[in-house]
Design an enzyme around this catalytic site. Structure first.
Site, PDB file in Angstrom:
ATOM      1  N   HIS A 176      46.648  55.788  18.680  1.00  0.00           N
ATOM      2  CA  HIS A 176      46.958  56.333  20.021  1.00  0.00           C
ATOM      3  C   HIS A 176      47.825  55.336  20.822  1.00  0.00           C
ATOM      4  CE1 HIS A 176      46.302  58.093  23.966  1.00  0.00           C
ATOM      5  NE2 HIS A 176      45.560  59.049  23.470  1.00  0.00           N
TER       6      HIS A 176
ATOM      7  N   GLU B 183      51.899  59.341  19.094  1.00  0.00           N
ATOM      8  CA  GLU B 183      50.718  58.968  18.319  1.00  0.00           C
ATOM      9  C   GLU B 183      50.745  59.643  16.945  1.00  0.00           C
ATOM     10  OE1 GLU B 183      47.578  60.387  20.907  1.00  0.00           O
ATOM     11  OE2 GLU B 183      48.870  60.048  22.634  1.00  0.00           O
TER      12      GLU B 183
END
Ligand code: TA6
Length: 287
Positions: free
Chosen positions: A157, A261
């Site tokens: 992330h 991500e």
């Protein structure tokens, strides 16, 4: 290259050029900082907790074994918190592979009782962080030493630092359908346009290309090169969501970041008993 361990973190620096470095917090094995010649490449909230009281807001949090509702319901992981447990537990520093690579490990013994009860599979995670001159390679090995297969989501992330997100585009996702988490709708797209940012943006691209670029005008800021990670999430919270997050500061900081991500989140990866899985991503900064 040098590797230095602290009580709560570890830092890799490029030899005499200590201006090129990466710092990883043991909590969540979260990359907090990645500097190239002294220039920070990642965005980290000024209000992020770094004391293990909650997941880090910024840097590169690890999402495992659950992404969230966008991956669909799954009896085994629906009881876990949003984004799973990997980012919210302290990993074991396994040591350095060489003078620019460190590894962290996580297993059931590292989980709080309630989480271990909610996801009771036997598993081993090995997270490898490798610092290169202008790149950062991060890899996650997932092993299933147990007798029962399990399904999992995984996502790196990454919060990239950018000068002004309104001047940024993400290239490589053109013409791809995506799930729009803001509208909670699947969107078919034949647009040649690169992804732009002028409002809250939260998209899950299934089966995205291995390489996407973060650009400012014609200049490439970052290249994201994924391996065995078939989906890409693009996120910027914009004004309202940034205001709502207590650990988001400065509130207008969303202008200086974009999340791109790489992971497996559109659905679940399945790991059979005694099997292993590896996913990695190389983040390259075009200084
Ligand atoms: O990856 C994008 C996303 O799933 C967004 O939907 C938003 O929830 C963001 O992650 C941050 O989630 P967090 O749980 O860290 O607040």
């Amino acid at each position: 290259m040098t590797v230095t361990s602290f009580d709560d973190s570890v830092e890799i620096a490029l030899g005499s050029n200590t201006q090129t470095s990466v710092k990883i917090l043991n909590y969540g094995a979260t990359v907090l900082s990645w500097k190239i010649n002294g220039k920070e490449q990642l965005w980290l909230s000024e209000a992020s907790k770094l004391d293990g009281s909650r997941a880090v807001r910024g840097g590169i949090p690890l999402v495992f074994p659950r992404f969230g509702p966008a991956s669909g319901n799954h009896p085994a992981t629906d009881k876990l918190p949003q984004h799973g447990f990997a980012r919210s537990v302290t990993w074991e520093l396994l040591g350095q592979v060489d003078d620019h690579t460190v590894q962290f490990g996580l297993g059931p013994e590292n989980l709080p009782k309630d989480i271990a009860a909610a996801w009771s599979y036997d598993f081993t995670l090995i997270y490898t962080v490798q610092l290169l001159q202008d790149s950062l390679k991060i890899s996650l090995d997932v092993k299933n030493p147990g007798k029962e297969a399990f399904d999992f989501n995984v996502l790196f992330h990454t919060y990239f630092a950018v000068p002004e997100v309104q001047n940024v585009t993400v290239a490589g996702l053109n013409k791809l359908a995506y799930f729009d988490k803001v509208a909670s709708a699947q969107v078919a797209s034949d647009s040649e346009k690169e992804v732009t940012f002028c409002k809250e943006t939260d998209r899950v691209y299934r089966n995205s290309p291995a390489q996407v670029e973060i650009k400012e005008g014609s200049k490439t800021l970052f290249t994201v090169q994924a391996s065995n990670l078939k989906d890409t999430v693009v996120w910027n919270p914009w004004t309202e969501k940034a205001q709502e997050m207590s650990d988001w500061a400065p509130k207008n900081g969303f202008h200086q970041m974009v999340c791109v991500e790489s992971g497996v989140v559109a659905d679940f990866a399945k790991l059979a008993s005694d099997a292993s899985w590896t996913g990695s991503v190389i983040l390259k900064a075009h200084i």
